[in-house]
Motif scaffolding. Structure first.
Motif, mmCIF file in Angstrom:
data_model
loop_
_atom_site.group_PDB
_atom_site.id
_atom_site.type_symbol
_atom_site.label_atom_id
_atom_site.label_comp_id
_atom_site.label_asym_id
_atom_site.label_seq_id
_atom_site.Cartn_x
_atom_site.Cartn_y
_atom_site.Cartn_z
ATOM 1 N N VAL A 97 68.024 5.940 50.110
ATOM 2 C CA VAL A 97 67.248 7.087 50.557
ATOM 3 C C VAL A 97 66.480 7.661 49.373
ATOM 4 O O VAL A 97 66.809 7.413 48.217
ATOM 5 C CB VAL A 97 68.137 8.185 51.191
ATOM 6 C CG1 VAL A 97 68.910 7.640 52.363
ATOM 7 C CG2 VAL A 97 69.049 8.814 50.178
ATOM 8 N N ARG A 98 65.481 8.432 49.681
ATOM 9 C CA ARG A 98 64.739 9.141 48.634
ATOM 10 C C ARG A 98 65.551 10.375 48.254
ATOM 11 O O ARG A 98 65.639 11.326 49.035
ATOM 12 C CB ARG A 98 63.372 9.549 49.133
ATOM 13 C CG ARG A 98 62.464 8.395 49.342
ATOM 14 C CD ARG A 98 61.097 8.855 49.751
ATOM 15 N NE ARG A 98 60.237 7.698 49.850
ATOM 16 C CZ ARG A 98 59.079 7.708 50.438
ATOM 17 N NH1 ARG A 98 58.618 8.807 50.984
ATOM 18 N NH2 ARG A 98 58.350 6.619 50.487
ATOM 19 N N PRO A 99 66.128 10.394 47.056
ATOM 20 C CA PRO A 99 66.972 11.525 46.650
ATOM 21 C C PRO A 99 66.248 12.866 46.693
ATOM 22 O O PRO A 99 66.856 13.888 47.010
ATOM 23 C CB PRO A 99 67.388 11.176 45.221
ATOM 24 C CG PRO A 99 67.135 9.722 45.063
ATOM 25 C CD PRO A 99 66.056 9.358 46.040
ATOM 26 N N ALA A 100 64.958 12.861 46.418
ATOM 27 C CA ALA A 100 64.201 14.111 46.415
ATOM 28 C C ALA A 100 64.111 14.740 47.806
ATOM 29 O O ALA A 100 63.859 15.940 47.919
ATOM 30 C CB ALA A 100 62.799 13.863 45.858
ATOM 31 N N LEU A 101 64.331 13.941 48.841
ATOM 32 C CA LEU A 101 64.234 14.460 50.208
ATOM 33 C C LEU A 101 65.598 14.719 50.844
ATOM 34 O O LEU A 101 65.669 15.253 51.950
ATOM 35 C CB LEU A 101 63.440 13.493 51.085
ATOM 36 C CG LEU A 101 61.970 13.320 50.710
ATOM 37 C CD1 LEU A 101 61.315 12.288 51.607
ATOM 38 C CD2 LEU A 101 61.236 14.647 50.789
ATOM 39 N N ALA A 102 66.673 14.348 50.190
ATOM 40 C CA ALA A 102 68.012 14.495 50.767
ATOM 41 C C ALA A 102 68.322 15.951 51.098
ATOM 42 O O ALA A 102 68.872 16.252 52.160
ATOM 43 C CB ALA A 102 69.059 13.910 49.838
ATOM 44 N N GLY A 103 67.975 16.866 50.223
ATOM 45 C CA GLY A 103 68.224 18.290 50.481
ATOM 46 C C GLY A 103 67.417 18.809 51.649
ATOM 47 O O GLY A 103 67.911 19.587 52.475
ATOM 48 N N ALA A 104 66.170 18.384 51.740
ATOM 49 C CA ALA A 104 65.329 18.803 52.865
ATOM 50 C C ALA A 104 65.871 18.248 54.177
ATOM 51 O O ALA A 104 65.858 18.947 55.207
ATOM 52 C CB ALA A 104 63.892 18.343 52.643
ATOM 53 N N LEU A 105 66.365 17.017 54.149
ATOM 54 C CA LEU A 105 66.947 16.439 55.364
ATOM 55 C C LEU A 105 68.191 17.217 55.780
ATOM 56 O O LEU A 105 68.378 17.513 56.965
ATOM 57 C CB LEU A 105 67.285 14.958 55.159
ATOM 58 C CG LEU A 105 67.887 14.243 56.370
ATOM 59 C CD1 LEU A 105 66.922 14.237 57.546
ATOM 60 C CD2 LEU A 105 68.290 12.823 56.007
ATOM 61 N N ARG A 106 69.035 17.580 54.825
ATOM 62 C CA ARG A 106 70.228 18.388 55.154
ATOM 63 C C ARG A 106 69.832 19.722 55.783
ATOM 64 O O ARG A 106 70.437 20.160 56.756
ATOM 65 C CB ARG A 106 71.078 18.620 53.907
ATOM 66 C CG ARG A 106 72.070 17.512 53.649
ATOM 67 C CD ARG A 106 73.115 17.917 52.614
ATOM 68 N NE ARG A 106 72.547 18.199 51.301
ATOM 69 C CZ ARG A 106 72.224 17.260 50.407
ATOM 70 N NH1 ARG A 106 72.411 15.992 50.691
ATOM 71 N NH2 ARG A 106 71.721 17.604 49.246
ATOM 72 N N ALA A 107 68.812 20.356 55.224
ATOM 73 C CA ALA A 107 68.350 21.638 55.782
ATOM 74 C C ALA A 107 67.810 21.450 57.201
ATOM 75 O O ALA A 107 68.082 22.270 58.089
ATOM 76 C CB ALA A 107 67.282 22.245 54.875
ATOM 77 N N ALA A 108 67.074 20.374 57.427
ATOM 78 C CA ALA A 108 66.544 20.101 58.777
ATOM 79 C C ALA A 108 67.672 19.827 59.761
ATOM 80 O O ALA A 108 67.621 20.266 60.915
ATOM 81 C CB ALA A 108 65.575 18.919 58.731
ATOM 82 N N LEU A 109 68.709 19.127 59.315
ATOM 83 C CA LEU A 109 69.867 18.866 60.181
ATOM 84 C C LEU A 109 70.557 20.168 60.551
ATOM 85 O O LEU A 109 70.905 20.387 61.716
ATOM 86 C CB LEU A 109 70.851 17.926 59.478
ATOM 87 C CG LEU A 109 70.405 16.476 59.373
ATOM 88 C CD1 LEU A 109 71.170 15.750 58.269
ATOM 89 C CD2 LEU A 109 70.565 15.763 60.710
ATOM 90 N N ARG A 110 70.749 21.034 59.589
ATOM 91 C CA ARG A 110 71.402 22.329 59.863
ATOM 92 C C ARG A 110 70.560 23.189 60.791
ATOM 93 O O ARG A 110 71.083 23.821 61.709
ATOM 94 C CB ARG A 110 71.697 23.043 58.551
ATOM 95 C CG ARG A 110 72.795 22.359 57.781
ATOM 96 C CD ARG A 110 73.044 22.973 56.440
ATOM 97 N NE ARG A 110 74.071 22.204 55.745
ATOM 98 C CZ ARG A 110 74.268 22.238 54.460
ATOM 99 N NH1 ARG A 110 73.529 23.017 53.687
ATOM 100 N NH2 ARG A 110 75.217 21.508 53.909
ATOM 101 N N SER A 111 69.255 23.224 60.552
ATOM 102 C CA SER A 111 68.365 24.001 61.414
ATOM 103 C C SER A 111 68.393 23.480 62.847
ATOM 104 O O SER A 111 68.443 24.258 63.802
ATOM 105 C CB SER A 111 66.929 23.944 60.890
ATOM 106 O OG SER A 111 66.841 24.575 59.646
ATOM 107 N N THR A 112 68.375 22.171 62.988
ATOM 108 C CA THR A 112 68.415 21.573 64.324
ATOM 109 C C THR A 112 69.734 21.888 65.010
ATOM 110 O O THR A 112 69.755 22.224 66.204
ATOM 111 C CB THR A 112 68.186 20.052 64.241
ATOM 112 O OG1 THR A 112 66.927 19.816 63.601
ATOM 113 C CG2 THR A 112 68.207 19.413 65.618
ATOM 114 N N ARG A 113 70.824 21.801 64.283
ATOM 115 C CA ARG A 113 72.131 22.118 64.868
ATOM 116 C C ARG A 113 72.172 23.580 65.335
ATOM 117 O O ARG A 113 72.654 23.874 66.440
ATOM 118 C CB ARG A 113 73.238 21.851 63.841
ATOM 119 C CG ARG A 113 74.623 21.999 64.437
ATOM 120 C CD ARG A 113 75.743 21.536 63.506
ATOM 121 N NE ARG A 113 75.664 22.131 62.196
ATOM 122 C CZ ARG A 113 75.510 21.442 61.049
ATOM 123 N NH1 ARG A 113 75.401 20.139 61.069
ATOM 124 N NH2 ARG A 113 75.460 22.071 59.911
#
Length: 127
Positions: A97-113
């Motif tokens: 994965v692109r490490p620079a985007l991992a945090g943004a993906l986590r935030a998007a997952l939390r927002s979606t949840r």
């Protein structure tokens, strides 16, 4: 996992992901199509969350999100991964994965949840 056995949140997310994939592939405006596809009143607010989440998924994993056919009861590997990540966003992301985007993906997952909990009927009252 069969989609018929999935929770309402999982079913809603997978239905949204499949609709998102179709709209993207056809070059249609994704968010309006997504917003109109949800049967629950008020669930259209999920459209930006799902659109952002899946766009980040593709960017983070450096490939196209593989969504199943809307009539298919079986989940694709990407759909299973998406549901796993939704429940385990605190886990380290996988290799490739692109490490620079991992945090943004986590935030998007939390927002979606959070959005799923807000719009689905029968959600528990916040403590």
């Amino acid at each position: 996992m069969r989609l018929a056995l999935a929770s309402p949140a999982a079913s809603t997310l997978i239905d949204g992901a499949r609709c998102w994939r179709r709209a993207r592939d056809l070059g249609e405006p994704v968010q309006p199509i997504l917003a109109s596809s949800f049967p629950n009143p008020g669930a259209g607010v999920l459209a930006p969350a799902i659109d952002g989440l899946l766009t980040l998924f593709e960017a983070t994993f450096r490939r196209r999100f593989d969504a199943g056919d809307p009539c298919d009861g079986e989940l694709t590997d990407d759909e299973e991964r998406l549901l796993y990540l939704l429940d385990h966003d605190d886990q380290p992301t996988s290799v490739g994965v692109r490490p620079a985007l991992a945090g943004a993906l986590r935030a998007a997952l939390r927002s979606t949840r959070i959005m799923l909990r807000l719009v689905l009927p029968g959600r528990p009252d916040p403590a």
